[in-house]
Design a protein around this motif. Structure first.
Motif, PDB file in Angstrom:
ATOM      1  N   PRO A 153       0.836  -1.213   0.000  1.00 35.79           N
ATOM      2  CA  PRO A 153       0.000   0.000   0.000  1.00 35.79           C
ATOM      3  C   PRO A 153       0.863   1.253   0.000  1.00 35.79           C
ATOM      4  CG  PRO A 153      -0.034  -1.068   2.158  1.00 35.79           C
ATOM      5  CD  PRO A 153       0.764  -1.959   1.252  1.00 35.79           C
ATOM      6  N   ARG A 154       0.360   2.318  -0.636  1.00 38.19           N
ATOM      7  CA  ARG A 154       1.005   3.633  -0.519  1.00 38.19           C
ATOM      8  C   ARG A 154       0.947   4.057   0.934  1.00 38.19           C
ATOM      9  NH1 ARG A 154       1.663   8.055  -3.915  1.00 38.19           N
ATOM     10  NH2 ARG A 154       2.020   7.285  -5.995  1.00 38.19           N
ATOM     11  N   LEU A 155       2.000   4.720   1.414  1.00 37.03           N
ATOM     12  CA  LEU A 155       2.031   5.101   2.822  1.00 37.03           C
ATOM     13  C   LEU A 155       2.083   6.623   2.961  1.00 37.03           C
ATOM     14  CD1 LEU A 155       4.672   2.496   4.074  1.00 37.03           C
ATOM     15  CD2 LEU A 155       2.184   2.396   4.387  1.00 37.03           C
ATOM     16  N   HIS A 156       1.365   7.133   3.959  1.00 45.57           N
ATOM     17  CA  HIS A 156       1.467   8.550   4.314  1.00 45.57           C
ATOM     18  C   HIS A 156       2.506   8.654   5.416  1.00 45.57           C
ATOM     19  CE1 HIS A 156      -2.028   9.251   1.907  1.00 45.57           C
ATOM     20  NE2 HIS A 156      -2.687   8.308   2.581  1.00 45.57           N
ATOM     21  N   ALA A 157       3.468   9.559   5.248  1.00 44.40           N
ATOM     22  CA  ALA A 157       4.580   9.623   6.202  1.00 44.40           C
ATOM     23  C   ALA A 157       4.972  11.064   6.476  1.00 44.40           C
ATOM     24  CB  ALA A 157       5.774   8.867   5.632  1.00 44.40           C
ATOM     25  N   VAL A 158       5.683  11.239   7.579  1.00 43.78           N
ATOM     26  CA  VAL A 158       6.370  12.502   7.862  1.00 43.78           C
ATOM     27  C   VAL A 158       7.838  12.170   8.102  1.00 43.78           C
ATOM     28  CG1 VAL A 158       6.572  14.474   9.428  1.00 43.78           C
ATOM     29  CG2 VAL A 158       4.311  13.560   8.869  1.00 43.78           C
ATOM     30  N   LEU A 159       8.718  12.886   7.411  1.00 40.39           N
ATOM     31  CA  LEU A 159      10.162  12.733   7.603  1.00 40.39           C
ATOM     32  C   LEU A 159      10.647  13.904   8.460  1.00 40.39           C
ATOM     33  CD1 LEU A 159      11.233  12.095   3.868  1.00 40.39           C
ATOM     34  CD2 LEU A 159      10.295  10.448   5.530  1.00 40.39           C
ATOM     35  N   VAL A 160      11.511  13.604   9.421  1.00 41.40           N
ATOM     36  CA  VAL A 160      12.065  14.672  10.268  1.00 41.40           C
ATOM     37  C   VAL A 160      13.567  14.480  10.421  1.00 41.40           C
ATOM     38  CG1 VAL A 160      12.057  15.770  12.536  1.00 41.40           C
ATOM     39  CG2 VAL A 160       9.912  14.919  11.574  1.00 41.40           C
ATOM     40  N   ASN A 161      14.311  15.548  10.105  1.00 41.03           N
ATOM     41  CA  ASN A 161      15.760  15.535  10.320  1.00 41.03           C
ATOM     42  C   ASN A 161      16.116  16.708  11.225  1.00 41.03           C
ATOM     43  OD1 ASN A 161      18.600  16.602   9.547  1.00 41.03           O
ATOM     44  ND2 ASN A 161      18.600  14.463   8.948  1.00 41.03           N
ATOM     45  N   PRO A 162      16.852  16.449  12.317  1.00 40.90           N
ATOM     46  CA  PRO A 162      17.158  17.539  13.256  1.00 40.90           C
ATOM     47  C   PRO A 162      18.293  18.436  12.774  1.00 40.90           C
ATOM     48  CG  PRO A 162      18.116  15.489  14.028  1.00 40.90           C
ATOM     49  CD  PRO A 162      17.370  15.143  12.763  1.00 40.90           C
ATOM     50  N   ARG A 163      18.578  18.361  11.473  1.00 39.83           N
ATOM     51  CA  ARG A 163      19.649  19.153  10.845  1.00 39.83           C
ATOM     52  C   ARG A 163      21.012  18.898  11.470  1.00 39.83           C
ATOM     53  NH1 ARG A 163      17.323  22.366   6.979  1.00 39.83           N
ATOM     54  NH2 ARG A 163      15.267  23.166   7.474  1.00 39.83           N
ATOM     55  N   ILE A 218      18.515  12.184  18.020  1.00 42.51           N
ATOM     56  CA  ILE A 218      17.663  11.267  17.234  1.00 42.51           C
ATOM     57  C   ILE A 218      16.566  10.672  18.132  1.00 42.51           C
ATOM     58  CG2 ILE A 218      17.654   9.058  15.963  1.00 42.51           C
ATOM     59  CD1 ILE A 218      20.493   9.816  14.958  1.00 42.51           C
ATOM     60  N   ALA A 219      16.899  10.409  19.400  1.00 44.11           N
ATOM     61  CA  ALA A 219      15.881   9.883  20.330  1.00 44.11           C
ATOM     62  C   ALA A 219      14.787  10.928  20.554  1.00 44.11           C
ATOM     63  CB  ALA A 219      16.531   9.489  21.652  1.00 44.11           C
ATOM     64  N   ASP A 220      15.169  12.211  20.584  1.00 43.18           N
ATOM     65  CA  ASP A 220      14.168  13.281  20.743  1.00 43.18           C
ATOM     66  C   ASP A 220      13.241  13.319  19.525  1.00 43.18           C
ATOM     67  OD1 ASP A 220      15.606  13.896  22.995  1.00 43.18           O
ATOM     68  OD2 ASP A 220      16.695  15.572  22.064  1.00 43.18           O
ATOM     69  N   VAL A 221      13.829  13.183  18.333  1.00 43.53           N
ATOM     70  CA  VAL A 221      13.024  13.200  17.096  1.00 43.53           C
ATOM     71  C   VAL A 221      12.017  12.043  17.130  1.00 43.53           C
ATOM     72  CG1 VAL A 221      13.100  12.920  14.593  1.00 43.53           C
ATOM     73  CG2 VAL A 221      14.821  14.325  15.730  1.00 43.53           C
ATOM     74  N   LEU A 222      12.493  10.863  17.501  1.00 43.21           N
ATOM     75  CA  LEU A 222      11.607   9.693  17.551  1.00 43.21           C
ATOM     76  C   LEU A 222      10.493   9.914  18.574  1.00 43.21           C
ATOM     77  CD1 LEU A 222      14.331   6.896  17.322  1.00 43.21           C
ATOM     78  CD2 LEU A 222      12.526   7.314  15.635  1.00 43.21           C
ATOM     79  N   GLY A 223      10.849  10.521  19.704  1.00 42.96           N
ATOM     80  CA  GLY A 223       9.856  10.790  20.752  1.00 42.96           C
ATOM     81  C   GLY A 223       8.776  11.744  20.262  1.00 42.96           C
ATOM     82  N   VAL A 224       9.180  12.786  19.559  1.00 44.81           N
ATOM     83  CA  VAL A 224       8.214  13.776  19.042  1.00 44.81           C
ATOM     84  C   VAL A 224       7.304  13.118  17.996  1.00 44.81           C
ATOM     85  CG1 VAL A 224       8.031  15.882  17.651  1.00 44.81           C
ATOM     86  CG2 VAL A 224       9.616  15.796  19.586  1.00 44.81           C
TER      87      VAL A 224
END
Ligand code: C5P
Length: 275
Positions: A153-163, A218-224
């Motif tokens: 299936p096509r997936l809806h996603a959000v990508l986040v990079n903390p720069r 990266i743990a903060d990004v995953l938490g958010v």
């Protein structure tokens, strides 16, 4: 003639490290999909090799021979081409930025010149073969064994990079257990995003823990991402630092992306579809 090639973000939905070769490269078992967000590589005939980089993520991107696009051109035996790159994806981010650019450049060169490419693209990057394919695939070996996967299936996603950029070799080096089990059995038929996410939740990204040890943000990004309404699964892609969350609906992904961008204006946040 001008050619344009899209260089989509490559998302490792799973990344199992199953061994290590004598030359140091790791053996992988990874399910990869591609986003509808990415860079664009343009190509026209030129004198010598040149590259002009523009776009929101252009800052700091090399325009000389160290750029993956010019490396790809040299690798394909080209000497007279003018490239442009609209850089949207963060670099060294676990979503294939430079590799996807190289693969797009190879596709563009092949379309312009009709040249056949050397079969072993490993010197350009382990992910070049899957990025050349550009559709959902299972990737094994050090990356060169690519099997297309249909019917997901096509997936809806959000990508986040903390720069922050995370150097891939250091993450592989920090991984202590290099002989992990491959993905579970063969891929079952997965009709809905919810079924797919449930199956994915039994798989892993073995590089996530060493990447978090190197870059705790990266743990903060995953938490958010985990805290967002409608989230189905949260994980890091590649060797990080970009993480993704899958959502039940496009609306849920869009709302989550807006919320995250508002609370973390310095982060790179991209709602997208994966296919
Ligand atoms: O993907 P790329 O070839 O750019 O990878 C950069 C580095 O990551 C390699 O030089 C190697 O140190 C490590 N790597 C690895 N095993 C893989 C892919 C990458 O050890 N399958």
């Amino acid at each position: 003639m001008a050619i344009e090639a899209f260089a989509p973000a490559k998302i490792n939905l799973t990344l199992h490290v199953t061994g290590q070769r004598a030359d140091g490269y790791h053996l992988l078992d990874s399910l990869v999909m591609f986003a509808d967000v990415g860079d664009t590589v343009g190509l026209v005939e030129g004198q010598g090799l040149s590259l002009r980089v523009t776009g929101p993520a252009a800052e700091g991107v090399p325009t000389g021979p160290e750029n993956s696009i010019l490396k790809a051109a040299g690798f394909a035996g080209q000497t007279d081409l003018a490239f442009s790159l609209n850089k949207v994806l963060p670099s060294a981010a676990g979503i294939g930025g430079g590799t996807s650019d190289a693969a797009a450049a190879l596709r563009a060169i092949s379309a312009l010149r009709g040249v056949s490419l050397p079969p072993d693209t490993l010197p350009l990057g382990a992910d070049v073969p899957v990025c050349m394919l550009g559709t959902a695939a299972r990737m094994r070996g050090v990356g060169g064994q690519v099997t297309p996967v249909q019917g997901l299936p096509r997936l809806h996603a959000v990508l986040v990079n903390p720069r922050i950029s995370v150097p891939t070799p250091s993450v592989f080096k920090a991984l202590t257990d290099k002989n992990n089990p491959p993905m579970l059995k063969t891929l079952p038929a997965l009709k809905t995003a919810t079924d797919f996410a449930a199956w994915l939740s039994e798989q892993r990204n073995d590089l996530q823990a060493p990447a978090i040890a190197a870059a705790p943000v990266i743990a903060d990004v995953l938490g958010v991402l985990r805290a967002q309404t409608g989230r189905l699964l949260t994980r890091m892609s590649g060797s990080g630092a970009t993480c993704f969350a899958l959502f039940e609906t496009e609306e849920a992904a869009r709302v989550a992306a807006l919320k995250i961008q508002r609370s973390h204006p310095q982060w790179w946040v991209a709602p997208c579809q994966l296919s």
